[in-house]
Design a protein around this motif. Structure first.
Motif, PDB file in Angstrom:
ATOM      1  N   LEU A   1       2.341   1.591  -3.522  1.00 48.28           N
ATOM      2  CA  LEU A   1       1.345   1.932  -4.543  1.00 48.28           C
ATOM      3  C   LEU A   1       0.982   3.414  -4.518  1.00 48.28           C
ATOM      4  CD1 LEU A   1      -1.093  -1.126  -4.386  1.00 48.28           C
ATOM      5  CD2 LEU A   1       0.515  -0.555  -6.216  1.00 48.28           C
ATOM      6  N   ARG A   2       1.185   4.057  -3.394  1.00 49.95           N
ATOM      7  CA  ARG A   2       0.870   5.488  -3.279  1.00 49.95           C
ATOM      8  C   ARG A   2       1.978   6.378  -3.844  1.00 49.95           C
ATOM      9  NH1 ARG A   2      -3.114   6.853   0.416  1.00 49.95           N
ATOM     10  NH2 ARG A   2      -1.991   8.757   0.992  1.00 49.95           N
ATOM     11  N   LEU A   3       3.124   5.775  -4.179  1.00 48.66           N
ATOM     12  CA  LEU A   3       4.246   6.561  -4.693  1.00 48.66           C
ATOM     13  C   LEU A   3       4.142   6.732  -6.201  1.00 48.66           C
ATOM     14  CD1 LEU A   3       7.196   4.931  -2.704  1.00 48.66           C
ATOM     15  CD2 LEU A   3       6.103   7.127  -2.232  1.00 48.66           C
TER      16      LEU A   3
ATOM     17  N   VAL B   1       8.116   7.672   4.023  1.00 49.40           N
ATOM     18  CA  VAL B   1       7.817   6.287   3.627  1.00 49.40           C
ATOM     19  C   VAL B   1       8.946   5.356   4.042  1.00 49.40           C
ATOM     20  CG1 VAL B   1       7.346   4.749   1.683  1.00 49.40           C
ATOM     21  CG2 VAL B   1       6.390   7.057   1.712  1.00 49.40           C
TER      22      VAL B   1
ATOM     23  N   THR C   1      10.765  10.529  -0.341  1.00 49.54           N
ATOM     24  CA  THR C   1      10.327   9.262   0.264  1.00 49.54           C
ATOM     25  C   THR C   1      10.815   9.108   1.707  1.00 49.54           C
ATOM     26  OG1 THR C   1      12.296   8.128  -0.617  1.00 49.54           O
ATOM     27  CG2 THR C   1      10.299   8.108  -1.979  1.00 49.54           C
TER      28      THR C   1
ATOM     29  N   THR D   1       9.511  11.418  -5.906  1.00 48.44           N
ATOM     30  CA  THR D   1       9.002  12.278  -4.843  1.00 48.44           C
ATOM     31  C   THR D   1       9.871  12.057  -3.614  1.00 48.44           C
ATOM     32  OG1 THR D   1       7.038  12.910  -3.575  1.00 48.44           O
ATOM     33  CG2 THR D   1       7.394  10.575  -3.918  1.00 48.44           C
TER      34      THR D   1
ATOM     35  N   VAL E   1       0.830  -1.207   0.000  1.00 48.21           N
ATOM     36  CA  VAL E   1       0.000   0.000   0.000  1.00 48.21           C
ATOM     37  C   VAL E   1       0.867   1.260   0.000  1.00 48.21           C
ATOM     38  CG1 VAL E   1      -1.614   1.369   1.385  1.00 48.21           C
ATOM     39  CG2 VAL E   1      -2.017  -1.074   1.048  1.00 48.21           C
ATOM     40  N   LEU E   2       1.925   1.256   0.794  1.00 55.94           N
ATOM     41  CA  LEU E   2       2.813   2.417   0.845  1.00 55.94           C
ATOM     42  C   LEU E   2       3.492   2.663  -0.499  1.00 55.94           C
ATOM     43  CD1 LEU E   2       4.460   1.951   4.364  1.00 55.94           C
ATOM     44  CD2 LEU E   2       2.830   3.734   3.685  1.00 55.94           C
TER      45      LEU E   2
END
Length: 308
Positions: free
Chosen positions: A164-166, A195, A192, A190, A161-162
């Motif tokens: 996929l948001r990038l 993250v 990170t 971006t 999930v973490l």
């Protein structure tokens, strides 16, 4: 590089373990030998435990699951790695990369929790023997098995999930031979930092805490065993020593990879190779070679089905 709407990366180029053809050939042969010899051995362990009515204790139930997890884990990275050795262009799709990463952490997290369960089993058997049959009953064993599979799933889905948001808008050259969190995150276009901290907490800190907890529990068990005068002392020492060896093989590389900031080191690929390809195939075999009951049962099965 394939791009959708000029912004979204749809595939990654794997740079591989090494650019040396000689080393690639050596690694190819090494992996092939491990697959031909040791992987069938893992399946033989599963067959032996399931078919022998004398191997119904929780210890063997969890050993069979360890062999299954390790055999499954070995299919995540190694087969594709063998194919890539024979291919000029080592490419994996974005979805394939995420899928590989999910199963890598799903099975790896489940195995880490399984080793915790096996340590709990040995603690009850050695330090609380009168309560062992009550605590480690079949229903409890299946509940623990379900819990570790669920724990591995939760651990892995958080990673996915973490990621996929990038946003990934280029470059797409992944400096590894498979998709894993440290290398994939570095390709995001971006910042990170947050993250990476979450990933270190989810993978690194939990791995380190499990490792230290396991070492502490086995230290207690070994102290208890060494201070006793029972006739099963040598067997208990052998079993616990084997567990500690497997713990070191699994958690040592994982701690090296996941408990530090995601900066590339020269040893990363070598450590990852042993962590994802070699050690998973070896763990159940190491355990079985030190377990007389399983070895005797395997010999009976082989003599019954191979030699006669």
């Amino acid at each position: 590089m394939k791009i959708e709407n000029s912004t979204v990366v749809t595939e990654f180029i794997l740079l591989g373990l090494t650019q040396s053809q000689n080393i690639q050939l050596l690694v190819f042969v090494l992996i092939l030998i491990f697959y031909i010899i040791i992987l069938p051995g893992n399946f033989l362990i599963i067959l032996t435990i399931r078919s022998d009515p004398g191997l119904t204790a929780p210890l063997y139930f969890f050993l069979g699951n360890l062999a299954f997890l390790d055999a499954s884990y070995s299919f995540i990275v190694a087969p594709r790695m063998l194919v890539d050795f024979l291919s000029d262009k080592k490419v994996i799709s974005y979805r394939g990369c995420i899928t590989q990463l999910f199963f890598l952490h799903f099975l790896g997290g489940g195995e880490g929790l399984l080793l915790v369960v096996m340590a709990f089993d040995r603690y009850i058997a050695i330090c609380r023997p009168l309560h062992y049959s009550t605590v480690m009953n079949p229903r409890a064993c299946y509940a623990l098995l379900l819990a570790l599979w669920l724990g591995g799933f939760v651990h892995s889905i958080i990673q996915v999930v973490l990621i996929l948001r990038l946003p990934f808008c280029g470059p797409n050259r992944l400096d590894n031979f498979f998709c894993d969190v440290p290398q994939v995150i570095k390709l995001a276009c971006t910042d990170t930092f947050v993250v990476e901290l979450l990933m270190v907490f989810n993978s690194g800190l939990l791995t380190l805490l499990c490792f230290l907890g396991l070492l502490a529990s086995y230290a207690v068990i070994l102290c208890r065993v060494s201070g006793s005068a029972s006739e099963g002392k040598s067997k208990a020492l052998s079993t616990c020593t084997t567990h500690v060896i497997i713990i070191l093989l699994m958690f040592g590389p994982a701690i090296f990879i996941y408990t530090r900031p995601f900066t590339a080191l020269s040893a990363d690929k070598v450590v990852s190779f042993f962590h994802t390809v070699i050690f998973p195939l070896m763990n159940p075999v190491i355990y079985t070679l030190r377990n007389q009951e399983v070895k005797a049962s395997m010999r009976r099965i082989l003599s019954r089905h191979v030699f006669f």
